[in-house]
Design an enzyme around this catalytic site. Sequence first.
Site, short mmCIF file in Angstrom:
data_model
loop_
_atom_site.label_atom_id
_atom_site.label_comp_id
_atom_site.label_asym_id
_atom_site.label_seq_id
_atom_site.Cartn_x
_atom_site.Cartn_y
_atom_site.Cartn_z
N LYS A 101 24.62 83.33 55.32
CA LYS A 101 24.91 82.11 54.56
C LYS A 101 25.54 82.38 53.19
CE LYS A 101 21.97 78.61 56.63
NZ LYS A 101 21.20 79.37 57.64
N GLU A 123 21.90 69.94 49.99
CA GLU A 123 20.58 69.67 50.54
C GLU A 123 20.12 70.93 51.26
OE1 GLU A 123 23.42 68.51 51.97
OE2 GLU A 123 23.25 69.98 53.60
N SER A 388 22.75 87.34 62.81
CA SER A 388 23.06 86.51 61.64
C SER A 388 22.10 86.70 60.47
CB SER A 388 23.11 85.03 62.05
OG SER A 388 21.92 84.66 62.70
#
Length: 405
Positions: A101, A123, A388
């Site tokens: 991310k 958010e 990931s």
Amino acid sequence: MKFNNIDFDTYFKSYPDKNGYFGKYGGAYISEDLRLAMKEITAAYYTICKSSKFIAELRKIRREFQGRPTPISYLERLSTSIGNVQLYVKREDLNHTGAHKLNHCMGEALLAKYMGKKKVIAETGAGQHGVALATAAAYFGLECDIYMGSVDIRKQAPNVARMKILGANVIEVTEGLQTLKEAVDAAFLAYSREYKDAIYCIGSVLGPHPFPMMVRDFQSVVGIEARAQFLEMTGELPDAIVACVGGGSNAMGFFSGFLNDPVTIYGVEPLGRGRNMGDHAASLNYGEEGIMHGFNSLMLKDENGDPAPVYSVASGLDYPSSGPEHAFLHDIGRVTYDVINDDETIDAFYTLSRMEGIIPAIESAHAVAYGIKLAHEMEHGSVLINLSGRGDKDMDYVIERYGIR
Ligand SMILES: *Cc1c(COP(=O)(O)O)cnc(C)c1O
């Protein structure tokens, strides 16, 4: 390479089109206020992303702050135990903060800086996106407002603490069910008021144009590195590649490096407890076309046509839609989307930990489970899995719910 009449030699010039469409999916279905804000971001991104100064700064950050390139590891014990297929993983778990991310958060925050913004807004559900964005904001000296439902704040205490230590404001959302959907609404509302000084940073290849394109571009470093590294390690391309799909950012970045190659591509969605509505979050496998959160894609709908309740053991995968580019690649058949359930995921979580010394995030364990399944079905060849993120965040939960296996 041509596939189903789509020319992948020029794919990135044509998709998305100037209105943000991948075929019929994508676009920007938003209020007039937000339309102005999105126009500003789109114009800035198209200009800045071609600037050598921006590109050089992002490259330096990748290398010196994030610790990129992340390596590819060959899974020797696991491959040998299965048979003749060779399994490899791209190690996004070794990216700073422990997952992919940060790749798009650093890009989005750098864009904010170039646009002269003072604040980033987002958010978060489980808190992973909030932590990555708070990290990027601290690096650039930007203010950071993270909207989070009260229920999630109580459930995700360690990530709330991380965000606060990094200097972010965690703003509690007390409306409705007090989870991700209400947090998205609150963040969008704040952004429509503050867009002159702030930029909204989405957590995946979702939302109105230009976000699906921008987040894909920022994540494409994963696919570009992986392709070059795999060629260097083996002299060939992998026969198949695999990634898990929630919103779809790690998969889209990874896939983008291989779309124009003779490589079979698999996206793995969470089947959770089973095929009944409410028990899974496999929107590309079981969803229908629909609009939510500002974009058109495949989504899971309830009987009223609203986003359906979804479930997965992996909180990062439990979203009722996926990015529009995945819906497009699904329809044209370039990527095969399949499913893995909770039990198969937990098996893979322990298998990778025990056989290779790598504890995967539960999200990533979906891709590992699918890679192992493929290796059993194929007679020979190689499979490259995108790992990931790391599983530290999931260990307590796995032990409490499933015990030590
Ligand atoms: C958030 C997350 C995902 C799911 O997000 P995508 O946008 O689908 O990549 C997958 N893996 C990890 C480790 C995550 O934190």
